[in-house]
Design a protein around this motif. Structure first.
Motif, PDB file in Angstrom:
ATOM      1  N   GLN A 379      48.042  39.863 -34.205  1.00 39.44           N
ATOM      2  CA  GLN A 379      47.772  38.371 -34.502  1.00 39.44           C
ATOM      3  C   GLN A 379      47.816  38.011 -35.434  1.00 39.44           C
ATOM      4  OE1 GLN A 379      45.523  37.043 -31.969  1.00 39.44           O
ATOM      5  NE2 GLN A 379      46.252  37.423 -30.053  1.00 39.44           N
ATOM      6  N   VAL A 380      47.150  38.969 -36.395  1.00 33.90           N
ATOM      7  CA  VAL A 380      47.036  38.566 -37.686  1.00 33.90           C
ATOM      8  C   VAL A 380      48.128  38.083 -38.835  1.00 33.90           C
ATOM      9  CG1 VAL A 380      45.982  39.612 -40.009  1.00 33.90           C
ATOM     10  CG2 VAL A 380      44.779  39.360 -37.695  1.00 33.90           C
ATOM     11  N   LEU A 381      49.092  39.058 -38.630  1.00 40.45           N
ATOM     12  CA  LEU A 381      50.425  39.588 -39.108  1.00 40.45           C
ATOM     13  C   LEU A 381      51.123  37.617 -39.049  1.00 40.45           C
ATOM     14  CD1 LEU A 381      51.125  43.023 -39.733  1.00 40.45           C
ATOM     15  CD2 LEU A 381      49.855  41.579 -41.373  1.00 40.45           C
ATOM     16  N   TRP A 382      51.437  37.971 -37.185  1.00 42.23           N
ATOM     17  CA  TRP A 382      51.726  36.663 -36.838  1.00 42.23           C
ATOM     18  C   TRP A 382      51.106  35.704 -38.220  1.00 42.23           C
ATOM     19  CZ3 TRP A 382      50.190  32.553 -33.693  1.00 42.23           C
ATOM     20  CH2 TRP A 382      50.540  32.168 -33.250  1.00 42.23           C
ATOM     21  N   ALA A 383      50.303  35.126 -38.167  1.00 45.90           N
ATOM     22  CA  ALA A 383      49.191  34.220 -38.632  1.00 45.90           C
ATOM     23  C   ALA A 383      50.133  34.176 -40.181  1.00 45.90           C
ATOM     24  CB  ALA A 383      47.827  34.536 -38.524  1.00 45.90           C
ATOM     25  N   VAL A 384      50.441  35.641 -40.118  1.00 48.80           N
ATOM     26  CA  VAL A 384      50.274  35.560 -41.756  1.00 48.80           C
ATOM     27  C   VAL A 384      51.937  34.595 -42.693  1.00 48.80           C
ATOM     28  CG1 VAL A 384      51.048  37.130 -44.051  1.00 48.80           C
ATOM     29  CG2 VAL A 384      48.875  37.244 -42.598  1.00 48.80           C
ATOM     30  N   TYR A 385      52.874  35.255 -41.302  1.00 48.93           N
ATOM     31  CA  TYR A 385      54.366  35.206 -41.629  1.00 48.93           C
ATOM     32  C   TYR A 385      54.806  33.775 -40.891  1.00 48.93           C
ATOM     33  CZ  TYR A 385      56.472  35.361 -36.807  1.00 48.93           C
ATOM     34  OH  TYR A 385      57.498  34.947 -35.462  1.00 48.93           O
ATOM     35  N   THR A 386      53.768  33.287 -40.542  1.00 49.30           N
ATOM     36  CA  THR A 386      54.311  31.411 -39.792  1.00 49.30           C
ATOM     37  C   THR A 386      53.472  30.773 -39.799  1.00 49.30           C
ATOM     38  OG1 THR A 386      52.496  31.945 -37.646  1.00 49.30           O
ATOM     39  CG2 THR A 386      54.906  32.235 -36.886  1.00 49.30           C
ATOM     40  N   ARG A 387      52.102  30.720 -41.243  1.00 51.63           N
ATOM     41  CA  ARG A 387      51.473  29.935 -41.765  1.00 51.63           C
ATOM     42  C   ARG A 387      50.945  30.117 -43.163  1.00 51.63           C
ATOM     43  NH1 ARG A 387      46.054  30.350 -36.715  1.00 51.63           N
ATOM     44  NH2 ARG A 387      48.194  30.085 -35.271  1.00 51.63           N
ATOM     45  N   THR A 388      51.566  30.491 -43.713  1.00 49.74           N
ATOM     46  CA  THR A 388      51.705  30.601 -45.224  1.00 49.74           C
ATOM     47  C   THR A 388      53.022  29.859 -45.644  1.00 49.74           C
ATOM     48  OG1 THR A 388      52.305  32.963 -45.250  1.00 49.74           O
ATOM     49  CG2 THR A 388      50.180  32.633 -45.515  1.00 49.74           C
ATOM     50  N   THR A 389      52.249  28.656 -45.972  1.00 54.39           N
ATOM     51  CA  THR A 389      54.382  28.143 -46.367  1.00 54.39           C
ATOM     52  C   THR A 389      53.838  27.839 -47.695  1.00 54.39           C
ATOM     53  OG1 THR A 389      52.405  25.864 -46.786  1.00 54.39           O
ATOM     54  CG2 THR A 389      53.171  27.216 -44.653  1.00 54.39           C
ATOM     55  N   LYS A 390      53.117  27.725 -48.894  1.00 53.28           N
ATOM     56  CA  LYS A 390      52.850  28.004 -50.183  1.00 53.28           C
ATOM     57  C   LYS A 390      52.720  28.262 -50.869  1.00 53.28           C
ATOM     58  CE  LYS A 390      49.438  24.832 -49.547  1.00 53.28           C
ATOM     59  NZ  LYS A 390      49.226  23.478 -50.418  1.00 53.28           N
ATOM     60  N   LYS A 391      52.686  28.977 -51.840  1.00 51.61           N
ATOM     61  CA  LYS A 391      52.448  30.205 -52.639  1.00 51.61           C
ATOM     62  C   LYS A 391      50.792  30.234 -53.754  1.00 51.61           C
ATOM     63  CE  LYS A 391      53.761  28.072 -57.528  1.00 51.61           C
ATOM     64  NZ  LYS A 391      54.935  28.824 -58.802  1.00 51.61           N
ATOM     65  N   GLU A 392      49.948  28.372 -53.192  1.00 50.31           N
ATOM     66  CA  GLU A 392      49.044  28.928 -53.189  1.00 50.31           C
ATOM     67  C   GLU A 392      47.885  29.659 -52.704  1.00 50.31           C
ATOM     68  OE1 GLU A 392      51.214  26.339 -55.875  1.00 50.31           O
ATOM     69  OE2 GLU A 392      51.142  26.784 -53.666  1.00 50.31           O
TER      70      GLU A 392
END
Length: 471
Positions: A379-392
């Motif tokens: 679940q954590v890695l799913w959140a990383v790939y689906t919820r990170t939208t910008k380099k900041e």
């Protein structure tokens, strides 16, 4: 019953009998114990292992006591899947130790070449020698405070051991204090006690000392101490063995290492102080407890102590912190997953920055929303790939103090290893507005679906199924 290694072995046998394996043949302490552990780990199995017959020693060896989170939590009186608040409550409880004059560990005392009696265990192929991996070491500071910790101890001969203390540890600070005033250092090493005592020994209560009081809280009774006969430091009265010794000259250093450490790599040789062993105390028929270096138990022992430390420091500043976990993928101490009930943009980055600076070994902090289970790495890695939208949302911080045993660390000249590393914070939370909803079924349907209604298909049902499919 007084809490001890023996009481815990009895508890394990009663409650986890299928987790308990015994070996019939004679086992070579040079690599063979570790070989059994490694072979089982590769098969995804983590049982308690008891070796009654050890080559070169009359002492049986037990290892792998708390290689699962279930048994680790059981050792401090908690059940699996307990909420972090209950773990915090347990680690925040304090009971002062008491002194006893007739300790079980002094049923027999040896002063002539005392270390010749203990198993000489080599854990990994390139280790610099046999090591005591399960020593509960007590120092008395110049301010008369007792510090208990677990530090690796290389056996040099039957009367001397080398002790390696981490640069950021309280023990290292105490040794430096004695070195500055030119005094010898009394020290005791207790081997074989209740696992909760070991968990307390790797905590950082704040300031010098406090581990013995925390240990009492974890076992819900005072830890029993006894005064040494040959040095000015107490030992654990209910341990299987205790070593009394002195660092006669803290400025005299010898080569120690290499040794396979918790990140799964060898640390090289270094210069460390020498403990001159004055005597070995033991029970009649002692059981020698060994912690498999660079293996599962080595990591599990530190999981909850480190988790509590990091959680407390983050929670002090981030009231919206919901849960926190240190996964096995980060050796239960180098990667931190935390969930927050987000109220402000920027809040996740601040939480992550606190986490990576809360303890030297934390290298990566991932912050997720409170709909993510931080104990579920998928679940954590799913959140990383689906919820990170910008380099900041990825913050890299160089040159932060780190745990020197991690081979990715470096020094001021860029050479590895050192005492600094690059740390990473990932904000894997959704923006407060304008993000798609998560695909889920209604809560009422989840409640209504009873898994007890499902059962394994039988032959008649399989026949009917295939018949309907017209095979």
């Amino acid at each position: 019953m007084i809490k001890s290694l023996r009481s815990f072995i009895n508890d394990i046998f009663i409650n986890f009998r299928n987790d308990f394996l015994i070996s019939d043949p004679i086992v070579n302490p040079k690599y063979e114990i570790s070989a059994y552990i490694e072979k089982l780990e590769l098969a995804g199995k983590f049982p308690v292992l008891y070796f009654p017959h050890i080559k070169g020693s009359n002492m049986p060896v037990i290892t792998n006591l708390i290689t699962t989170e279930k048994r680790a939590l059981f050792s401090i009186g908690l059940s699996e899947n307990v909420l972090i608040d209950s773990i915090m409550e347990k680690f925040n409880k304090r009971i002062k130790p008491v002194y006893v004059s007739d300790p079980p560990v002094m049923e027999k005392t040896v002063s002539d070449e005392p270390l010749k009696f203990i198993p000489k265990i080599y854990h990994n192929e390139l280790d610099g020698g046999p090591y005591i991996s399960s020593g509960l070491i007590i120092f008395r500071s110049l301010e008369d405070k007792l510090n208990m910790g677990i530090y690796r101890i290389q056996i040099i001969d039957n009367e001397r051991v080398a002790i390696m203390t981490n640069p950021h540890s309280d023990a290292n600070h105490i040794i430096d204090e004695y070195r500055d005033v030119g005094k010898s250092i009394p020290v005791t090493i207790s081997i074989g006690h209740h696992p909760a005592i070991y968990m307390a020994a790797v905590t950082r209560p704040g300031g010098i000392g406090g581990e013995l009081e925390m240990a009492g809280g974890l076992i819900d009774e005072p830890v029993r101490l006894s005064e040494s006969k040959t040095c000015d430091a107490p030992f654990l009265a209910d341990s299987e063995l205790s070593i009394e010794g002195v660092i006669e000259d803290p400025s005299y250093l010898i080569d120690e290492g290499p040794f396979g450490e918790w990140p799964g790599y060898y640390s090289g040789k270094q210069k460390t102080p020498v403990i001159h062993v004055k005597s070995l105390n033991m029970r009649h028929n002692p059981v020698y407890y060994d912690i498999g270096a660079a293996r599962r138990e080595h990591l599990i022992i530190g999981l909850y102590p480190h988790l509590v430390t990091v959680y407390q420091r983050v929670k002090n500043d981030i009231q919206d912190l919901v849960d926190l976990y240190l996964p096995f993928s980060g050796s239960h101490r180098a990667i931190c997953y935390m969930s927050i009930k987000k109220h402000n943009e920027g809040q996740p980055i601040r939480a992550g920055l606190i986490a990576v600076t809360s303890y030297p070994s934390i290298k990566i902090a991932v912050v997720v929303d409170d709909d993510i289970d931080v104990k579920n790495e998928q679940q954590v890695l799913w959140a990383v790939y689906t919820r990170t939208t910008k380099k900041e949302q990825f913050v890299i911080i160089p040159d932060v103090e780190a745990h020197h045993l991690n081979p990715s660390t470096y020094n001021e000249n860029g050479a590895t290893p050192g005492n600094m590393e690059v740390k990473l914070v990932i904000d894997a939370t959704k923006p407060l507005k304008g993000f798609p909803s998560r695909a889920t079924v209604p809560e009422t349907s989840l409640v209504a679906s009873n898994l007890a209604n499902l059962h394994n298909i039988n032959e008649v049902e399989l026949h009917d199924l295939l018949k309907n499919l017209e095979f």
